[in-house]
Scaffold this active site. Structure first.
Site, mmCIF file in Angstrom:
data_model
loop_
_atom_site.group_PDB
_atom_site.id
_atom_site.type_symbol
_atom_site.label_atom_id
_atom_site.label_comp_id
_atom_site.label_asym_id
_atom_site.label_seq_id
_atom_site.Cartn_x
_atom_site.Cartn_y
_atom_site.Cartn_z
ATOM 1 N N LEU A 16 0.847 -1.345 -0.235
ATOM 2 C CA LEU A 16 -0.117 0.036 -0.002
ATOM 3 C C LEU A 16 0.991 1.204 0.059
ATOM 4 C CD1 LEU A 16 -2.718 1.425 0.465
ATOM 5 C CD2 LEU A 16 -2.542 1.095 2.835
ATOM 6 N N GLY A 18 4.438 1.371 0.221
ATOM 7 C CA GLY A 18 5.776 1.164 -0.716
ATOM 8 C C GLY A 18 5.428 1.679 -2.161
ATOM 9 N N TYR A 138 2.489 -6.415 17.527
ATOM 10 C CA TYR A 138 2.836 -5.739 16.383
ATOM 11 C C TYR A 138 3.486 -4.548 16.806
ATOM 12 C CZ TYR A 138 2.459 -3.206 11.908
ATOM 13 O OH TYR A 138 2.745 -2.560 10.788
#
Length: 389
Positions: A16, A18, A138
């Site tokens: 998305l 990059g 995360y």
């Protein structure tokens, strides 16, 4: 300062953010870009990453690759979220240092902040209280990544900058129901519920052939398709979404994120962020003509305690604006022309009740967003529809 001749490696260039960064750099005349798909280069493989850096010798690195997902994925794959992201970060940042990369931009997430952080969230809120449980692993991985950048800068005089974007959406977003973020998941659910109501099985077949759901494709029976969609809260003219719909969220168009990232990559140094103009000369020394000698930092070793405590050097990237999940669902329904029922399952987790970032630092560095949420939602649906043609 990077020039159009410098080689820039974008890790995660198909993703998305990059892919948007890649396009943004090209639009600015930077065409010496390097990218590898996951199939070509597994960033969790230390030997493979070293070999890549040995061969390519990039001047700059954008670390946009990550193992990502929404609440469901974070809850199911907790070990994967911390382990895979840590391996990616350690391998790429470590090799960037060993290969004397001039500039590195690390992309994190605003989930690094405490669940109950004061709003809007300033960079200084990092590590001040417990994280949101549903994406704790995360968040910890991303905190480690930004601390790696900060620590390499302080010990070795590198120029690594960490940016923390808010919730992103845009072209090349992930619409797979098992591991997508809130907006694309919501959009696909509402769209499929509309198609079920319209009895448009040709469109449903195309959708599932491109993005199967737990192995179910358009070739399965209509009943099998209805059953698997129902397990995700997708029914004829009705969608069930997780939570209460009351949490507030901030959303940033991915191409705006890319523009902010490239602005920082090309124009902002670590010294600008910490507010110590002489930092570069302290760390690197000077050449005989007075210019900064960045090569002199090789092997310098040791932090600079006389500069005091330097922390929270990352940069929030967002809009400074927020809406509720319920309001978002209404925007999506309008974009999709969905006239059915949207209900919320309060037995499912909401996640963090509110997450709005303070973008004062970003604005002071010369960048503000352009795309507002109403326009962005419509743009995203048009892009999604284009992938089904």
């Amino acid at each position: 300062m990077l020039t159009p001749n410098n080689k820039i490696y974008i890790a995660g260039h198909h993703g998305l953010v990059g892919s948007a960064i890649w396009r943004n750099l090209q639009q600015r005349g930077y065409n010496n870009l390097v990218g590898r798909s996951h199939r070509e280069l597994d960033l969790t493989n230390q030997a493979a990453v070293k070999k890549f850096f040995d061969q390519e010798r990039p001047d700059a690195v954008v670390l946009a690759a990550a193992f990502v997902g929404g609440i469901m994925a974070n809850s199911l794959y907790r070990a994967d979220f911390i382990m895979q992201n840590m391996m990616i970060q350690c391998n790429v940042i470590g090799e960037a240092y060993r290969h004397q990369v001039k500039k590195l931009l690390f992309l994190g997430s605003t989930c690094i902040y405490p669940k109950n952080a004061p709003q809007p969230i300033k960079e200084e809120a990092l590590l001040t209280s417990p994280l949101e449980y549903t994406n704790e692993e995360y968040a910890i991985a991303k905190i480690a990544g930004l601390k790696m950048c900060e620590s390499y800068n302080l010990q070795y005089g590198t120029n690594y900058i960490a940016v923390m974007p808010t919730n992103l959406y845009g072209p090349n977003d992930n619409f797979h129901l098992e591991n997508s973020h809130v907006m694309p998941a919501m959009m696909r659910k509402i769209y499929l519920a509309k198609l079920l109501h319209d009895n448009d099985w040709n469109a449903i077949t195309r959708d599932l052939n491109i993005r199967p759901v737990q192995g179910v494709t358009g070739s399965h029976s209509q009943q099998q398709i209805r059953d698997i969609l129902a397990s995700y809260g997708i029914e004829d003219n009705k969608v069930t979404l997780w939570g209460t719909g009351t949490p507030l969220r901030e959303f940033l168009w991915s191409e705006d994120m890319a523009d902010a990232s490239v602005h920082i990559l090309l124009n902002i140094d670590f010294a600008d962020i910490i507010g110590i103009p002489q930092y570069s000369s302290i760390c690197f020394g000077k050449k005989s003509d007075g210019a900064i000698d960045r090569n002199s930092s090789e092997g310098r070793g040791g932090a600079l305690p006389h500069l005091g405590e330097i922390r929270n050097c990352h940069i929030n990237i967002g809009t400074g604006k927020e809406i509720t999940i319920k309001q978002l669902s209404e925007l999506v329904a309008n974009a999709v022309s969905f006239k059915g029922e949207i209900v919320f399952d309060s037995n499912k987790p909401d996640g963090t009740p509110r997450k709005l970032v303070d973008v004062s630092k970003l604005h002071s560095l010369g960048w503000k967003h352009q795309i507002e949420i109403n326009e962005g939602v419509n743009r995203l649906f048009q892009w999604y529809r284009s992938t089904l043609a």
